[in-house]
Design a protein around this motif. Structure first.
Motif, PDB file in Angstrom:
ATOM      1  N   LEU A 521       0.824  -1.210   0.000  1.00 14.23           N
ATOM      2  CA  LEU A 521       0.000   0.000   0.000  1.00 14.23           C
ATOM      3  C   LEU A 521       0.860   1.262   0.000  1.00 14.23           C
ATOM      4  O   LEU A 521       0.568   2.224  -0.718  1.00 14.23           O
ATOM      5  CB  LEU A 521      -0.929  -0.006   1.223  1.00 14.23           C
ATOM      6  CG  LEU A 521      -2.141  -0.948   1.139  1.00 14.23           C
ATOM      7  CD1 LEU A 521      -2.948  -0.897   2.436  1.00 14.23           C
ATOM      8  CD2 LEU A 521      -3.028  -0.611  -0.049  1.00 14.23           C
ATOM      9  N   VAL A 522       1.914   1.253   0.808  1.00 14.00           N
ATOM     10  CA  VAL A 522       2.789   2.423   0.871  1.00 14.00           C
ATOM     11  C   VAL A 522       3.484   2.640  -0.472  1.00 14.00           C
ATOM     12  O   VAL A 522       3.581   3.775  -0.967  1.00 14.00           O
ATOM     13  CB  VAL A 522       3.819   2.279   2.004  1.00 14.00           C
ATOM     14  CG1 VAL A 522       4.880   3.368   1.909  1.00 14.00           C
ATOM     15  CG2 VAL A 522       3.129   2.355   3.360  1.00 14.00           C
ATOM     16  N   ILE A 524       2.506   1.659  -3.488  1.00 15.65           N
ATOM     17  CA  ILE A 524       1.528   2.100  -4.491  1.00 15.65           C
ATOM     18  C   ILE A 524       1.140   3.566  -4.265  1.00 15.65           C
ATOM     19  O   ILE A 524       1.099   4.369  -5.202  1.00 15.65           O
ATOM     20  CB  ILE A 524       0.276   1.198  -4.449  1.00 15.65           C
ATOM     21  CG1 ILE A 524       0.627  -0.211  -4.968  1.00 15.65           C
ATOM     22  CG2 ILE A 524      -0.845   1.787  -5.288  1.00 15.65           C
ATOM     23  CD1 ILE A 524      -0.471  -1.231  -4.742  1.00 15.65           C
ATOM     24  N   LEU A 525       0.862   3.907  -3.010  1.00 17.43           N
ATOM     25  CA  LEU A 525       0.447   5.279  -2.699  1.00 17.43           C
ATOM     26  C   LEU A 525       1.556   6.284  -3.016  1.00 17.43           C
ATOM     27  O   LEU A 525       1.301   7.345  -3.605  1.00 17.43           O
ATOM     28  CB  LEU A 525       0.047   5.374  -1.219  1.00 17.43           C
ATOM     29  CG  LEU A 525      -0.461   6.755  -0.747  1.00 17.43           C
ATOM     30  CD1 LEU A 525      -1.723   7.137  -1.506  1.00 17.43           C
ATOM     31  CD2 LEU A 525      -0.727   6.724   0.754  1.00 17.43           C
ATOM     32  N   ALA A 526       2.790   5.939  -2.641  1.00 18.94           N
ATOM     33  CA  ALA A 526       3.906   6.856  -2.875  1.00 18.94           C
ATOM     34  C   ALA A 526       4.152   7.050  -4.366  1.00 18.94           C
ATOM     35  O   ALA A 526       4.355   8.187  -4.838  1.00 18.94           O
ATOM     36  CB  ALA A 526       5.162   6.333  -2.194  1.00 18.94           C
ATOM     37  N   PHE A 528       1.978   6.621  -6.711  1.00 13.45           N
ATOM     38  CA  PHE A 528       0.807   7.332  -7.228  1.00 13.45           C
ATOM     39  C   PHE A 528       0.954   8.843  -7.027  1.00 13.45           C
ATOM     40  O   PHE A 528       0.694   9.632  -7.939  1.00 13.45           O
ATOM     41  CB  PHE A 528      -0.452   6.827  -6.530  1.00 13.45           C
ATOM     42  CG  PHE A 528      -1.718   7.537  -6.956  1.00 13.45           C
ATOM     43  CD1 PHE A 528      -2.365   7.178  -8.119  1.00 13.45           C
ATOM     44  CD2 PHE A 528      -2.241   8.558  -6.183  1.00 13.45           C
ATOM     45  CE1 PHE A 528      -3.525   7.844  -8.521  1.00 13.45           C
ATOM     46  CE2 PHE A 528      -3.390   9.223  -6.563  1.00 13.45           C
ATOM     47  CZ  PHE A 528      -4.036   8.857  -7.740  1.00 13.45           C
ATOM     48  N   ILE A 529       1.391   9.242  -5.835  1.00 16.92           N
ATOM     49  CA  ILE A 529       1.547  10.675  -5.543  1.00 16.92           C
ATOM     50  C   ILE A 529       2.606  11.305  -6.440  1.00 16.92           C
ATOM     51  O   ILE A 529       2.420  12.405  -6.982  1.00 16.92           O
ATOM     52  CB  ILE A 529       1.910  10.870  -4.055  1.00 16.92           C
ATOM     53  CG1 ILE A 529       0.709  10.492  -3.173  1.00 16.92           C
ATOM     54  CG2 ILE A 529       2.332  12.312  -3.792  1.00 16.92           C
ATOM     55  CD1 ILE A 529       1.020  10.474  -1.693  1.00 16.92           C
TER      56      ILE A 529
END
Length: 694
Positions: A521-522, A524-526, A528-529
């Motif tokens: 999750l981290v 993917i989120l990072a 993505f940002i």
């Protein structure tokens, strides 16, 4: 940045000398970086088994038995002689055999047959050996010389020793093949005979500096040592190639090579940095793992990519400017043809491919999360290796067996006796060596000889050595560990320590199972940002991340459908590696599509984009594929082999989705991609978009 690049161009000779010296120094230093081959050492320090090992090292001289040696065709007397010889081998701390569990002066027929057969049956003796951690290689080699090739030995110490010696030579072989392949790819995809050498020199400098600076970590894991340089080579290759291409483009409109290089650096900075940053973030996500192999690999890989970026923006421009005349003199025609027909073919099949992609997303996700796993190191060597064959031979004769050590507060012999009786009732516990089992609670300690007493008693703890008839890992093993801990806790609530390979593997399973969701999750989120800000879009990062994540799920679904257990460590690591290493392809495809879309229709943009980016993507992707598959098929270490296979196969899936599916997604959602992101567009960009859509 322009002023900085002008300084780079101005001091080109000094930079080349500085980085060359640094690389040579780091190459020498890199040979002195310690490598750890024991997976259990990377458990969190707060895990119960890690704490148990610390206490045992403080209280007792001998460690946990970590090897089994089987000698065939020996009598009791000959087995005792072998025991003495084994104990005299340098690096061997202790040897346990039948005489430590029962009185062998009595006739064997009168003894507990289950205990006897744990150590001796059919004229074959099985010794449990404790080898010092810092002398595993020497001790295992000496043990092999003592017992001969026709006898068998296994255990974590043997596995670690063999991994240490085998991996070094295998990594060297993989590296040679990888460099040769990269050289061939670069010759095919560049237009000068000198350019491949320049790229390889830049990569070599970056890899050497990264290996040398690993000294800051004290030691690195065998996974990092084996995969780090090869992955750095594969993921950093396109940075240098992209800079060379930009430089050639700028020279066509700028006759001054220095200013052309400054211009090329300026134009390529955003693309290379955004690509490199997503890769670094993907690797850094591993740092969040409690299992310390993740931070070990993540930090080294992220540092390697960061160093490669520094080299591309400093050393490479200086080197190119020093040899650009040689580049010009060795020009040759392009070997790769124009790919217009491929672009047209992808354009025609874009909708069926997108539909197929949509259909496989959910099944691949579900299958990738339904695999069977190995958590420890017990399956690292298969039956085709000597260790694998030896392990199988020992298990066929004596069954699957492990040794656990239970430390209890000293002083209450009556409670120890009750605990021993409760543990002996477990069907998996074949024998227990402890003071209360050898002497009994009613025998004074003074009656025990000093050597035996030192093995079983310390100033603060009593030690029970349990021989358990279970494999090193698996559902039965994990159940036995839980049961022993539960029983021990009944008699010594929260005041005992349990250690052993199966216990460490149980703690490893508990630790890394909780890491998976968090790390993914981290990451993917990072990523993505970063994509949101670099692409100035919210919708595009969703498509890009979903594309690569689906490639990851397809990669990890294959073991499920082929009914192949996988190493959970490889499963955990590959998600971050594949995301970080291959999302660059999707970024390049999307960037070029947006550029081409300003010049023509969306169909024309798809065709032109395929023509523009296929060679660049295949250059990097094929390299990642080949180095991964080389690691997969050359490594005798099955963990490294499986990780390599995942890397190579994952690169193939990412290439397929980016080259054949992503163009269709961009085509299908063209209107939203171009027009629905005004928040992130400047006024000028907005006007260009409106004109393109008109």
């Amino acid at each position: 940045m322009k002023r900085f690049y002008e300084k780079i161009v101005q001091y080109k000779k000094c930079l080349v000398v500085l980085f060359t010296f640094s690389a040579l120094l780091c190459l020498w230093v890199g040979q002195r970086v310690a490598v750890n081959y024991d997976i259990a050492d990377y458990l969190p320090s707060h895990s119960p088994s890690s704490r148990a090992l610390e206490v045992m090292e403080e209280e007792f001289e001998g460690g946990i038995p970590n090897a089994r040696v089987m000698i065939s065709n020996v009598t009791i007397a000959e087995a005792l002689e072998y025991k003495e010889k084994l104990a005299r081998v340098e690096g061997v701390e202790a040897v346990t055999w039948l005489d430590d569990a029962v009185n062998i002066l009595q006739p064997l027929a009168t003894l507990d047959q289950e205990q006897v057969q744990t150590y001796y049956q059919d004229n074959t003796a099985l010794f449990t050996v404790t080898i010092k951690e810092d002398m595993r290689i020497e001790a295992v080699q000496n043990l092999r010389e003592l017992i001969g090739e026709d006898q068998a030995m296994s255990g974590s110490a043997v596995s670690t020793a063999i991994s240490t010696t085998a991996t070094v030579s295998e990594v060297q072989l993989i590296s040679v093949f990888a460099v040769l392949f990269v050289l061939v790819v670069l010759v095919l995809t560049t237009t000068s005979w000198v350019e491949p050498i320049i790229v390889l020199v830049g990569l070599g400098v970056a890899i050497a500096i990264n290996k040398g600076t690993n000294l800051m970590f004290g030691e690195i894991s065998f996974v990092t040592n084996a995969a780090g340089s090869i992955l750095q080579l594969a993921v950093s290759l396109d940075y240098s190639v992209f800079l060379l291409h930009r430089f050639e483009e700028c020279r066509q409109t700028n006759s001054d090579v220095k200013s052309a290089m400054v211009e090329a650096l300026g134009k390529s900075t955003l693309s290379i940095l955004s690509s490199g940053l997503t890769t670094v973030i993907g690797f850094l996500a591993l740092v969040l793992m409690q299992f310390r192999l993740g931070p070990d690999l993540g930090l080294a890989l992220a540092k390697g990519v960061a160093i490669s970026l520094i080299i591309v923006f400093t050393f490479m421009p200086a080197l190119i400017l020093l040899v650009y005349r040689q580049i010009d003199r060795t020009k040759h025609r392009p070997f790769v043809p124009k790919l217009q027909s491929l672009g047209k073919w992808v354009s025609r099949l874009s909708m069926p491919l997108v539909i197929l992609f949509a259909l496989v997303i959910v099944p691949s996700y579900l299958a990738s999360n339904a695999n069977d796993y190995y958590y420890g190191a017990s399956h690292i060597f298969n039956e085709t290796t000597q260790l694998g064959a030896d392990t199988l031979a020992i298990e066929k004769r004596f069954g699957q067996n492990d040794t656990y050590v239970l430390l209890l507060p000293q002083g209450d012999l009556a409670t120890e006796t009750k605990l021993s009786q409760a543990l002996n009732e477990l069907p998996q516990v074949k024998s227990i060596i402890s003071y209360v089992d050898l002497a009994g609670a009613e025998i004074p300690l003074s009656y025990l000889d000093e050597t035996t007493r030192a093995k079983l008693m310390s100033e603060n703890y009593s030690r029970m050595v349990l021989s358990v008839n279970v494999p090193y890992e698996g559902e039965e093993t994990f159940s036995v560990v839980e049961t022993i801990r539960h029983i021990a806790n009944q008699y010594y609530p929260d005041d005992y320590y349990l250690a052993g390979e199966g216990v460490s593997t149980y703690d490893l399973m508990k630790t890394i199972s909780t890491d998976m969701t968090k790390v993914n999750l981290v990451a993917i989120l990072a990523v993505f940002i970063v994509l949101v800000f670099s692409l100035k879009s919210v919708l595009l990062p969703i498509f890009l991340v979903l594309s690569i994540e689906t490639a990851i799920w397809l990669n990890l679904a294959i073991p499920y459908f082929s009914d192949t257990p996988i190493f959970y460590i490889a499963y955990l690591i590959i998600s971050s590696i594949q995301l970080g290493a291959t999302v660059d392809y999707a970024i390049l495809m999307t960037d070029r599509y947006r550029e081409n879309r300003m010049q023509g229709s969306k169909k024309e943009a798809v065709i032109q984009t395929i023509m523009d980016v296929t060679v660049s993507i295949l250059t990097s992707g094929s390299t990642l594929t080949v180095v991964g598959l080389l690691m997969g098929y050359i490594s005798s270490n099955q963990l490294l082999g499986q990780l390599g296979l995942f890397i190579g196969r994952g690169a193939i899936f990412s290439l397929i989705i980016v080259l054949f599916v992503l163009p269709g997604i961009l085509y299908l959602f063209d209107h939203f991609i171009i027009k629905s992101n005004p928040v992130f567009l400047t006024e000028k960009e907005g006007e260009e978009v409106e004109e393109a859509l008109a």
